[in-house]
Scaffold this motif. Structure first.
Motif, mmCIF file in Angstrom:
data_model
loop_
_atom_site.group_PDB
_atom_site.id
_atom_site.type_symbol
_atom_site.label_atom_id
_atom_site.label_comp_id
_atom_site.label_asym_id
_atom_site.label_seq_id
_atom_site.Cartn_x
_atom_site.Cartn_y
_atom_site.Cartn_z
ATOM 1 N N TYR A 43 0.892 -1.299 0.124
ATOM 2 C CA TYR A 43 -0.019 0.007 0.015
ATOM 3 C C TYR A 43 0.907 1.168 0.055
ATOM 4 O O TYR A 43 0.483 2.443 -0.721
ATOM 5 N N HIS A 47 1.054 4.240 -2.871
ATOM 6 C CA HIS A 47 1.055 5.603 -2.772
ATOM 7 C C HIS A 47 1.749 6.296 -3.333
ATOM 8 O O HIS A 47 1.782 7.463 -3.958
ATOM 9 N N THR A 93 -5.849 2.711 4.317
ATOM 10 C CA THR A 93 -6.073 2.588 2.703
ATOM 11 C C THR A 93 -6.620 1.221 2.554
ATOM 12 O O THR A 93 -7.443 1.229 1.269
ATOM 13 N N HIS A 97 -10.000 1.014 -0.172
ATOM 14 C CA HIS A 97 -9.716 0.133 -1.333
ATOM 15 C C HIS A 97 -11.001 -0.841 -1.095
ATOM 16 O O HIS A 97 -11.529 -1.049 -2.356
#
Length: 132
Positions: A43, A47, A93, A97
């Motif tokens: 993740y 990003h 996140t 998602h």
């Protein structure tokens, strides 16, 4: 063959894009396949790639600057916070998602329904006046 949770960055006409695959895939030409050690690292790197798309696009080579080499990608300096920060970021996140995937699935269903209703109406099988 890339197992799920590989980071797959690739250049396109409008910059560098990256995804985390959900199913096994065979990456095509011009797609890098990176296997981070942990989901939190996945993740974070996703990003970083998305946030620095312009910088990566500038490093792309080939016709029209559309091929991002492994060496050019490896030369990118990545901000790497402590594991606790990456873990917390992954928790947040990950939820986003999941919600994005659910919204996409809902949108697909609504689009199909809209298409069927429109087709039924155009075929005369749906009478709008009697439905009121």
């Amino acid at each position: 063959m890339c197992a799920p949770q590989f980071l797959l960055p690739a250049t396109g006409e409008d910059g560098v894009h990256a995804v985390l695959n959900e199913v096994p895939v065979v990456p095509g030409r011009g797609i890098l396949a990176l296997q981070p050690e942990t989901p939190a690292d996945s993740y974070w790197l996703l990003h970083e790639v998305r946030a620095r798309s312009g910088e990566l696009t500038a490093a792309a080579q080939g016709p029209g600057g559309r091929e991002l080499s492994r060496n050019a990608f490896a030369a990118m300096v990545v901000q790497w916070p402590p594991p606790s920060v990456r873990e917390r970021f992954a928790q947040l996140t990950g939820k986003l998602h999941l919600r994005a995937r659910a919204a996409y699935a809902e949108s697909e269903i609504l689009n199909k329904l809209h298409g069927r209703l429109l087709d039924s109406f155009l075929d005369g099988a749906l009478d709008v006046e009697s439905a009121r």
